[in-house]
Write a protein that holds these residues in place. Structure first.
Motif, PDB file in Angstrom:
ATOM      1  N   SER A  80      -3.621 -44.178  53.348  1.00  0.00           N
ATOM      2  CA  SER A  80      -3.779 -44.662  51.980  1.00  0.00           C
ATOM      3  C   SER A  80      -2.921 -43.815  51.042  1.00  0.00           C
ATOM      4  O   SER A  80      -2.674 -42.640  51.302  1.00  0.00           O
ATOM      5  CB  SER A  80      -5.244 -44.636  51.554  1.00  0.00           C
ATOM      6  OG  SER A  80      -5.749 -43.308  51.546  1.00  0.00           O
ATOM      7  N   TRP A  81      -2.501 -44.416  49.919  1.00  0.00           N
ATOM      8  CA  TRP A  81      -1.506 -43.794  49.040  1.00  0.00           C
ATOM      9  C   TRP A  81      -1.861 -44.119  47.586  1.00  0.00           C
ATOM     10  O   TRP A  81      -1.229 -44.978  46.960  1.00  0.00           O
ATOM     11  CB  TRP A  81      -0.130 -44.344  49.428  1.00  0.00           C
ATOM     12  CG  TRP A  81       1.051 -43.655  48.841  1.00  0.00           C
ATOM     13  CD1 TRP A  81       1.094 -42.675  47.906  1.00  0.00           C
ATOM     14  CD2 TRP A  81       2.423 -43.929  49.171  1.00  0.00           C
ATOM     15  NE1 TRP A  81       2.385 -42.312  47.626  1.00  0.00           N
ATOM     16  CE2 TRP A  81       3.217 -43.073  48.392  1.00  0.00           C
ATOM     17  CE3 TRP A  81       3.042 -44.825  50.040  1.00  0.00           C
ATOM     18  CZ2 TRP A  81       4.613 -43.078  48.450  1.00  0.00           C
ATOM     19  CZ3 TRP A  81       4.418 -44.831  50.100  1.00  0.00           C
ATOM     20  CH2 TRP A  81       5.198 -43.963  49.326  1.00  0.00           C
ATOM     21  N   PRO A  82      -2.875 -43.467  47.028  1.00  0.00           N
ATOM     22  CA  PRO A  82      -3.307 -43.780  45.665  1.00  0.00           C
ATOM     23  C   PRO A  82      -2.397 -43.150  44.624  1.00  0.00           C
ATOM     24  O   PRO A  82      -1.775 -42.112  44.858  1.00  0.00           O
ATOM     25  CB  PRO A  82      -4.708 -43.167  45.611  1.00  0.00           C
ATOM     26  CG  PRO A  82      -4.619 -41.990  46.546  1.00  0.00           C
ATOM     27  CD  PRO A  82      -3.697 -42.422  47.660  1.00  0.00           C
ATOM     28  N   ALA A  83      -2.340 -43.776  43.440  1.00  0.00           N
ATOM     29  CA  ALA A  83      -1.500 -43.228  42.374  1.00  0.00           C
ATOM     30  C   ALA A  83      -1.890 -43.804  41.020  1.00  0.00           C
ATOM     31  O   ALA A  83      -2.349 -44.942  40.919  1.00  0.00           O
ATOM     32  CB  ALA A  83      -0.025 -43.503  42.644  1.00  0.00           C
ATOM     33  N   PHE A  84      -1.693 -42.985  39.982  1.00  0.00           N
ATOM     34  CA  PHE A  84      -1.670 -43.412  38.589  1.00  0.00           C
ATOM     35  C   PHE A  84      -0.288 -43.059  38.067  1.00  0.00           C
ATOM     36  O   PHE A  84       0.128 -41.906  38.159  1.00  0.00           O
ATOM     37  CB  PHE A  84      -2.731 -42.688  37.756  1.00  0.00           C
ATOM     38  CG  PHE A  84      -4.141 -42.914  38.203  1.00  0.00           C
ATOM     39  CD1 PHE A  84      -4.660 -44.202  38.274  1.00  0.00           C
ATOM     40  CD2 PHE A  84      -4.957 -41.858  38.550  1.00  0.00           C
ATOM     41  CE1 PHE A  84      -5.962 -44.415  38.684  1.00  0.00           C
ATOM     42  CE2 PHE A  84      -6.259 -42.064  38.961  1.00  0.00           C
ATOM     43  CZ  PHE A  84      -6.768 -43.352  39.029  1.00  0.00           C
ATOM     44  N   TRP A  85       0.431 -44.021  37.495  1.00  0.00           N
ATOM     45  CA  TRP A  85       1.784 -43.743  37.045  1.00  0.00           C
ATOM     46  C   TRP A  85       2.183 -44.633  35.889  1.00  0.00           C
ATOM     47  O   TRP A  85       1.527 -45.644  35.608  1.00  0.00           O
ATOM     48  CB  TRP A  85       2.781 -43.836  38.196  1.00  0.00           C
ATOM     49  CG  TRP A  85       2.659 -45.003  39.132  1.00  0.00           C
ATOM     50  CD1 TRP A  85       1.578 -45.349  39.889  1.00  0.00           C
ATOM     51  CD2 TRP A  85       3.662 -45.965  39.432  1.00  0.00           C
ATOM     52  NE1 TRP A  85       1.855 -46.468  40.638  1.00  0.00           N
ATOM     53  CE2 TRP A  85       3.126 -46.872  40.385  1.00  0.00           C
ATOM     54  CE3 TRP A  85       4.980 -46.143  39.018  1.00  0.00           C
ATOM     55  CZ2 TRP A  85       3.843 -47.937  40.902  1.00  0.00           C
ATOM     56  CZ3 TRP A  85       5.700 -47.222  39.541  1.00  0.00           C
ATOM     57  CH2 TRP A  85       5.133 -48.097  40.471  1.00  0.00           C
ATOM     58  N   LEU A  86       3.256 -44.253  35.200  1.00  0.00           N
ATOM     59  CA  LEU A  86       3.728 -44.952  34.012  1.00  0.00           C
ATOM     60  C   LEU A  86       5.184 -45.346  34.205  1.00  0.00           C
ATOM     61  O   LEU A  86       5.971 -44.573  34.755  1.00  0.00           O
ATOM     62  CB  LEU A  86       3.623 -44.053  32.774  1.00  0.00           C
ATOM     63  CG  LEU A  86       2.271 -43.391  32.501  1.00  0.00           C
ATOM     64  CD1 LEU A  86       2.380 -42.464  31.295  1.00  0.00           C
ATOM     65  CD2 LEU A  86       1.181 -44.429  32.277  1.00  0.00           C
ATOM     66  N   GLY A 140      -1.274 -39.344  45.636  1.00  0.00           N
ATOM     67  CA  GLY A 140      -1.896 -38.769  46.825  1.00  0.00           C
ATOM     68  C   GLY A 140      -1.241 -39.280  48.087  1.00  0.00           C
ATOM     69  O   GLY A 140      -1.389 -40.457  48.433  1.00  0.00           O
ATOM     70  N   PHE A 141      -0.522 -38.391  48.798  1.00  0.00           N
ATOM     71  CA  PHE A 141       0.269 -38.792  49.960  1.00  0.00           C
ATOM     72  C   PHE A 141      -0.573 -38.802  51.237  1.00  0.00           C
ATOM     73  O   PHE A 141      -0.381 -37.993  52.150  1.00  0.00           O
ATOM     74  CB  PHE A 141       1.462 -37.857  50.121  1.00  0.00           C
ATOM     75  CG  PHE A 141       2.404 -37.885  48.954  1.00  0.00           C
ATOM     76  CD1 PHE A 141       3.274 -38.942  48.770  1.00  0.00           C
ATOM     77  CD2 PHE A 141       2.410 -36.863  48.021  1.00  0.00           C
ATOM     78  CE1 PHE A 141       4.138 -38.982  47.684  1.00  0.00           C
ATOM     79  CE2 PHE A 141       3.266 -36.880  46.935  1.00  0.00           C
ATOM     80  CZ  PHE A 141       4.130 -37.943  46.759  1.00  0.00           C
ATOM     81  N   ARG A 191      -7.988 -31.573  47.526  1.00  0.00           N
ATOM     82  CA  ARG A 191      -7.448 -30.434  46.783  1.00  0.00           C
ATOM     83  C   ARG A 191      -5.974 -30.550  46.404  1.00  0.00           C
ATOM     84  O   ARG A 191      -5.468 -29.730  45.642  1.00  0.00           O
ATOM     85  CB  ARG A 191      -7.674 -29.150  47.563  1.00  0.00           C
ATOM     86  CG  ARG A 191      -7.167 -29.136  48.979  1.00  0.00           C
ATOM     87  CD  ARG A 191      -7.730 -27.957  49.767  1.00  0.00           C
ATOM     88  NE  ARG A 191      -7.464 -26.681  49.138  1.00  0.00           N
ATOM     89  CZ  ARG A 191      -8.315 -25.654  49.139  1.00  0.00           C
ATOM     90  NH1 ARG A 191      -9.492 -25.777  49.718  1.00  0.00           N
ATOM     91  NH2 ARG A 191      -7.995 -24.519  48.548  1.00  0.00           N
ATOM     92  N   HIS A 192      -5.265 -31.539  46.921  1.00  0.00           N
ATOM     93  CA  HIS A 192      -3.839 -31.677  46.608  1.00  0.00           C
ATOM     94  C   HIS A 192      -3.609 -32.742  45.532  1.00  0.00           C
ATOM     95  O   HIS A 192      -4.263 -33.785  45.527  1.00  0.00           O
ATOM     96  CB  HIS A 192      -3.041 -32.073  47.853  1.00  0.00           C
ATOM     97  CG  HIS A 192      -2.911 -30.969  48.847  1.00  0.00           C
ATOM     98  ND1 HIS A 192      -2.637 -31.194  50.177  1.00  0.00           N
ATOM     99  CD2 HIS A 192      -3.019 -29.634  48.711  1.00  0.00           C
ATOM    100  CE1 HIS A 192      -2.580 -30.032  50.827  1.00  0.00           C
ATOM    101  NE2 HIS A 192      -2.807 -29.077  49.951  1.00  0.00           N
ATOM    102  N   THR A 193      -2.653 -32.466  44.639  1.00  0.00           N
ATOM    103  CA  THR A 193      -2.196 -33.451  43.654  1.00  0.00           C
ATOM    104  C   THR A 193      -0.676 -33.370  43.565  1.00  0.00           C
ATOM    105  O   THR A 193      -0.075 -32.364  43.961  1.00  0.00           O
ATOM    106  CB  THR A 193      -2.795 -33.209  42.259  1.00  0.00           C
ATOM    107  OG1 THR A 193      -2.338 -31.939  41.759  1.00  0.00           O
ATOM    108  CG2 THR A 193      -4.305 -33.228  42.295  1.00  0.00           C
ATOM    109  N   ALA A 194      -0.058 -34.409  43.013  1.00  0.00           N
ATOM    110  CA  ALA A 194       1.392 -34.417  42.807  1.00  0.00           C
ATOM    111  C   ALA A 194       1.695 -35.011  41.444  1.00  0.00           C
ATOM    112  O   ALA A 194       1.073 -35.997  41.033  1.00  0.00           O
ATOM    113  CB  ALA A 194       2.093 -35.215  43.906  1.00  0.00           C
TER     114      ALA A 194
END
Length: 460
Positions: free
Chosen positions: A327-333, A348-349, A359-362
């Motif tokens: 799974s590959w969740p994201a919030f982006w603009l 989230g990779f 615990r990881h974010t990008a």
């Protein structure tokens, strides 16, 4: 940040880019929610929010370049200053000292947050310093925010200072958000050398506080979606289609109404916990652009929803992340004038084996023009280690971004985690929230769902 090949469309052409997920347009869908059906208002009944919301960039003069980069040509968002290089410097301390200060330095002002993780090793000199005898081992982080002094020190407790005893301080890896310079240095006890002085100047992290006017807030009444999207509904696909083969994604972006005859599980449903964005393995492939997809992904895009679009202001997403590998969740603009630019608020990779959803974010910026990326700048980080913020799969957390003429600043649970100089002079933005799928597995471990509890849009 995701590699995406945009398929040929009128006015687009073919290009490769780092972004998040897919889409297109078609009005009038419905979606199941907790035994009910939410019907998106048809486009002809939609109303614009108060005040004009143009898709054109704002005046370039709205960019307020920080002093350190006043002479840099951002070329209308297509160029970005070079990364700073971080180095560990040599240090000295006196016999009888209880602490040694070790300098960590940047070679230039940084346009973005740099986080350097440092640790210690026993010395290699004639008088070898030993952990637990001469010094206490450390594992610490040094954070440089834009505008900070170029040198800070990390503190190492001294247990027994013997003249000429040495030990080593080194980087754990290349600094997050920066480049690696001198990666280690000797710290020596020497009564003939002046001790290295402590340097801790720099600003404190910001606390999130929206400065804009609340323009849109998620609720059962406002959270609607349709194939195309309009002023009262998000779109269930992006302008370039329902698939992202350039990302090597294996999921097709579903709409429960468009694919109601395919026996899929509801990709979107509103529950007491919030909006469930559901991903799944399909019982049989669904074809798009001649390619069969065995997984269902989900995306909601605001490209046709003007109340979600702002120039300067803040976006807040309150969500609980999935745990499923692939799974590959994201919030982006994305800019309303076209891609790029792009601002990734969270990514989230989950298709990477090393990624820890708890615990990881990008966070990443993508710049360029005419569907050609010319730079990307950002970092992934272990926010549990650096800021004490984690548990993203077990509880809801607030991921926010503040876009101002001088800086773009990222926050988690109200605490600043990253900042970058804003190179995008007056663009308008629309939000996307999605969970892509990138796997060939059975896709059954854990949960593939992202639950969004709240979204707020503030405009300055």
């Amino acid at each position: 940040m995701r590699i995406l090949c945009i398929r040929a469309l009128a006015g687009f052409g073919l290009a490769c880019a780092l972004v998040a997920c897919s889409g297109a347009t078609d009005p009038g869908s419905t979606a199941e929610t907790e035994g009910k059906v939410v019907v998106a208002a048809p486009p002809e009944t939609s109303t614009a929010v108060a005040g004009p919301l143009s898709a054109q960039p704002l005046a370039a003069s709205t960019l307020a370049v920080p002093p350190d980069f006043a002479d840099f040509d951002f070329a209308n968002g297509t160029k970005y200053p070079e990364q700073a290089t971080a180095s560990v410097g040599p240090a000295f301390y006196l016999p009888g000292s209880t602490v040694a200060y070790v300098p960590i330095s940047l070679d230039r002002p940084t346009p973005n947050t740099v986080i350097a993780r440092v640790t210690t090793e026993d010395g290699t000199g004639l008088v070898r310093g030993v952990a637990g005898v001469n010094y206490q081992s450390i594992y610490k982080s040094v954070i440089f925010r834009p505008g900070d002094p170029l040198t800070k020190t990390v503190e190492v407790p001294i247990l027994l200072g013997i003249p000429q005893a040495d030990f080593i301080v080194r980087f754990v890896e290349a600094p997050w958000g920066g480049l690696m310079g001198t990666d280690r240095a000797v710290v020596q006890c020497d009564f003939l050398q002046p001790p290295t002085e402590e340097q801790v100047e720099g600003r404190a992290p910001r606390t999130f506080a929206p400065s804009g006017t609340l323009q849109w807030k998620m609720s059962r009444e406002t959270m609607k979606w349709s194939d195309a999207g309009h002023d009262k509904a998000w779109s269930t696909k992006l302008p370039n289609g329902r698939s992202q083969p350039g990302n090597q994604e294996t999921g097709i972006y579903l709409d429960g109404w468009v694919y109601r005859d395919y026996g899929i599980e509801a990709p979107l449903r509103y529950t007491d916990n919030g909006l469930v964005m559901h991903t799944q393995k399909l019982k049989e492939p669904i074809f798009w652009d001649g390619v069969g997809y065995n997984y269902g992904a989900i995306a909601l895009s605001g490209h046709n929803t003007r109340p979600l679009q702002i120039g300067f202001g803040q976006y807040e997403f309150t969500a609980q992340m999935p745990t499923r590998r692939g799974s590959w969740p994201a919030f982006w603009l994305i800019s309303t004038a076209g891609w790029p630019p792009e601002i990734d608020i969270y990514e989230g990779f989950g298709f990477e084996s090393w990624w820890n959803f708890d615990r990881h974010t990008a966070n990443t910026l993508h710049g360029g023009a005419n569907i050609m990326r010319t730079f990307q700048r950002g970092t992934f980080m272990d926010t549990q280690e650096i800021y004490g913020i984690g548990g993203f799969t077990t509880d809801f957390h607030v991921f926010a971004v503040d876009i101002q003429p001088d800086y773009i600043t990222w926050f988690i649970d109200g605490q600043e985690t990253y900042q970058a100089v804003n190179p995008f002079a007056g663009f308008r933005w629309y939000p996307i929230m999605n969970v892509a799928v990138k796997t060939f597995s059975d896709y059954t471990d854990g949960s593939g769902d992202m639950i969004v509890k709240d979204v707020k849009v503030y405009s300055n």
